[in-house]
Design a protein around this motif. Structure first.
Motif, PDB file in Angstrom:
ATOM      1  N   PRO A  58     181.392  -2.080  15.267  1.00 17.19           N
ATOM      2  CA  PRO A  58     180.092  -2.150  14.585  1.00 17.19           C
ATOM      3  C   PRO A  58     179.106  -1.123  15.146  1.00 17.19           C
ATOM      4  N   LEU A  59     178.374  -0.480  14.255  1.00 16.13           N
ATOM      5  CA  LEU A  59     177.380   0.505  14.662  1.00 16.13           C
ATOM      6  C   LEU A  59     176.054  -0.195  14.935  1.00 16.13           C
ATOM      7  N   THR A  60     175.453   0.159  16.071  1.00 14.61           N
ATOM      8  CA  THR A  60     174.146  -0.410  16.411  1.00 14.61           C
ATOM      9  C   THR A  60     173.282   0.669  17.031  1.00 14.61           C
ATOM     10  N   GLY A  61     171.988   0.457  17.030  1.00 13.54           N
ATOM     11  CA  GLY A  61     171.067   1.341  17.728  1.00 13.54           C
ATOM     12  C   GLY A  61     170.944   2.725  17.127  1.00 13.54           C
ATOM     13  N   GLY A  62     171.020   2.835  15.831  1.00 14.75           N
ATOM     14  CA  GLY A  62     170.956   4.144  15.216  1.00 14.75           C
ATOM     15  C   GLY A  62     169.559   4.713  15.107  1.00 14.75           C
ATOM     16  N   MET A  63     168.540   3.868  15.242  1.00 14.28           N
ATOM     17  CA  MET A  63     167.173   4.351  15.074  1.00 14.28           C
ATOM     18  C   MET A  63     166.312   3.862  16.229  1.00 14.28           C
ATOM     19  N   ARG A  64     165.369   4.697  16.593  1.00 16.15           N
ATOM     20  CA  ARG A  64     164.452   4.310  17.659  1.00 16.15           C
ATOM     21  C   ARG A  64     163.199   3.693  17.033  1.00 16.15           C
ATOM     22  N   VAL A  65     162.411   3.051  17.828  1.00 15.06           N
ATOM     23  CA  VAL A  65     161.155   2.464  17.372  1.00 15.06           C
ATOM     24  C   VAL A  65     160.195   3.596  17.022  1.00 15.06           C
ATOM     25  N   ASP A  66     159.536   3.477  15.899  1.00 19.02           N
ATOM     26  CA  ASP A  66     158.599   4.501  15.454  1.00 19.02           C
ATOM     27  C   ASP A  66     157.232   4.220  16.081  1.00 19.02           C
ATOM     28  N   GLU A  67     156.923   4.948  17.129  1.00 21.16           N
ATOM     29  CA  GLU A  67     155.650   4.776  17.824  1.00 21.16           C
ATOM     30  C   GLU A  67     154.855   6.069  17.753  1.00 21.16           C
ATOM     31  N   PRO A  68     153.584   5.991  17.406  1.00 19.17           N
ATOM     32  CA  PRO A  68     152.776   7.216  17.333  1.00 19.17           C
ATOM     33  C   PRO A  68     152.610   7.834  18.718  1.00 19.17           C
ATOM     34  N   GLY A  69     152.605   9.160  18.743  1.00 17.15           N
ATOM     35  CA  GLY A  69     152.407   9.877  20.001  1.00 17.15           C
ATOM     36  C   GLY A  69     151.206  10.797  19.884  1.00 17.15           C
ATOM     37  N   THR A  70     151.012  11.597  20.887  1.00 22.83           N
ATOM     38  CA  THR A  70     149.906  12.537  20.881  1.00 22.83           C
ATOM     39  C   THR A  70     150.331  13.789  20.113  1.00 22.83           C
ATOM     40  N   PRO A  71     149.610  14.150  19.053  1.00 15.83           N
ATOM     41  CA  PRO A  71     149.995  15.337  18.289  1.00 15.83           C
ATOM     42  C   PRO A  71     149.636  16.623  19.033  1.00 15.83           C
ATOM     43  N   LEU A  72     150.283  17.713  18.653  1.00 15.25           N
ATOM     44  CA  LEU A  72     149.970  19.008  19.247  1.00 15.25           C
ATOM     45  C   LEU A  72     148.624  19.503  18.730  1.00 15.25           C
ATOM     46  N   THR A  73     147.942  20.235  19.574  1.00 13.53           N
ATOM     47  CA  THR A  73     146.735  20.910  19.107  1.00 13.53           C
ATOM     48  C   THR A  73     147.159  22.134  18.319  1.00 13.53           C
ATOM     49  N   THR A  74     146.250  22.731  17.576  1.00 10.99           N
ATOM     50  CA  THR A  74     146.566  23.936  16.818  1.00 10.99           C
ATOM     51  C   THR A  74     147.051  25.037  17.747  1.00 10.99           C
ATOM     52  N   ALA A  75     146.398  25.197  18.861  1.00 12.36           N
ATOM     53  CA  ALA A  75     146.781  26.244  19.818  1.00 12.36           C
ATOM     54  C   ALA A  75     148.185  25.998  20.365  1.00 12.36           C
ATOM     55  N   GLU A  76     148.507  24.743  20.675  1.00 11.69           N
ATOM     56  CA  GLU A  76     149.846  24.423  21.188  1.00 11.69           C
ATOM     57  C   GLU A  76     150.915  24.684  20.126  1.00 11.69           C
ATOM     58  N   ALA A  77     150.627  24.331  18.877  1.00 17.33           N
ATOM     59  CA  ALA A  77     151.591  24.530  17.805  1.00 17.33           C
ATOM     60  C   ALA A  77     151.834  26.014  17.553  1.00 17.33           C
ATOM     61  N   LEU A  78     150.784  26.832  17.648  1.00 23.63           N
ATOM     62  CA  LEU A  78     150.901  28.259  17.366  1.00 23.63           C
ATOM     63  C   LEU A  78     151.342  29.078  18.574  1.00 23.63           C
ATOM     64  N   ALA A  79     151.432  28.456  19.758  1.00 25.22           N
ATOM     65  CA  ALA A  79     151.726  29.186  20.985  1.00 25.22           C
ATOM     66  C   ALA A  79     153.060  29.935  20.916  1.00 25.22           C
ATOM     67  N   GLY A  80     154.070  29.378  20.295  1.00 30.22           N
ATOM     68  CA  GLY A  80     155.375  30.038  20.244  1.00 30.22           C
ATOM     69  C   GLY A  80     155.637  30.760  18.940  1.00 30.22           C
ATOM     70  N   ALA A  81     154.654  30.798  18.063  1.00 30.68           N
ATOM     71  CA  ALA A  81     154.852  31.443  16.761  1.00 30.68           C
ATOM     72  C   ALA A  81     154.905  32.950  16.910  1.00 30.68           C
ATOM     73  N   PRO A  82     155.811  33.615  16.179  1.00 32.39           N
ATOM     74  CA  PRO A  82     155.870  35.069  16.244  1.00 32.39           C
ATOM     75  C   PRO A  82     154.628  35.731  15.652  1.00 32.39           C
ATOM     76  N   ASP A  83     153.963  35.061  14.701  1.00 33.80           N
ATOM     77  CA  ASP A  83     152.770  35.637  14.083  1.00 33.80           C
ATOM     78  C   ASP A  83     151.897  34.513  13.553  1.00 33.80           C
ATOM     79  N   SER A  84     150.596  34.604  13.768  1.00 31.34           N
ATOM     80  CA  SER A  84     149.656  33.614  13.246  1.00 31.34           C
ATOM     81  C   SER A  84     148.306  34.286  13.057  1.00 31.34           C
ATOM     82  N   ASP A  85     147.419  33.593  12.326  1.00 34.09           N
ATOM     83  CA  ASP A  85     146.071  34.132  12.148  1.00 34.09           C
ATOM     84  C   ASP A  85     145.058  33.346  12.982  1.00 34.09           C
ATOM     85  N   GLY A  86     145.555  32.551  13.921  1.00 34.44           N
ATOM     86  CA  GLY A  86     144.690  31.766  14.785  1.00 34.44           C
ATOM     87  C   GLY A  86     144.609  30.305  14.369  1.00 34.44           C
ATOM     88  N   THR A  87     144.805  30.037  13.080  1.00 36.55           N
ATOM     89  CA  THR A  87     144.774  28.654  12.606  1.00 36.55           C
ATOM     90  C   THR A  87     146.036  28.268  11.833  1.00 36.55           C
TER      91      THR A  87
END
Length: 99
Positions: A58-87
């Motif tokens: 029997p298969l068990t434990g296929g999904m984890r509990v969906d708990e909200p976390g801290t989202p990335l800031t715009t700067a953190e999300a764009l930090a590894g982008a090859p190109d961005s316009d700042g936002t």
């Protein structure tokens, strides 16, 4: 012995719109016959007291509990982008769209 014949393979191939050579028809007749025979053997062994299963364990434990976390800031999300316009991420135009 199964009832798979070259004629039944030709019929199935025409229904599926698959062009097969005579060698392929001969090969598939043998292979499909072996598959049908194997299924028939399993059906003989499995009695009414044996429940149908899709997995041996029997298969068990296929999904984890969906708990909200801290989202990335715009700067953190764009930090590894090859190109961005700042936002936003900047990507090349696709599908012939020009800007």
């Amino acid at each position: 012995m199964s009832e798979i014949t070259p004629e039944s393979v030709r019929h199935l191939a025409s229904l599926a719109r698959i062009a097969l050579t005579e060698d392929e028809i001969a090969s598939l007749t043998t292979e499909l016959g072996a598959i049908v025979d194997a299924v028939a053997t399993v059906q003989q062994v499995a009695g009414d007291d044996v429940p149908a299963t899709s997995h041996p364990i029997p298969l068990t434990g296929g999904m984890r509990v969906d708990e909200p976390g801290t989202p990335l800031t715009t700067a953190e999300a764009l930090a590894g982008a090859p190109d961005s316009d700042g936002t936003r991420f900047r990507v090349t135009a696709i599908l012939g769209e020009e800007q």
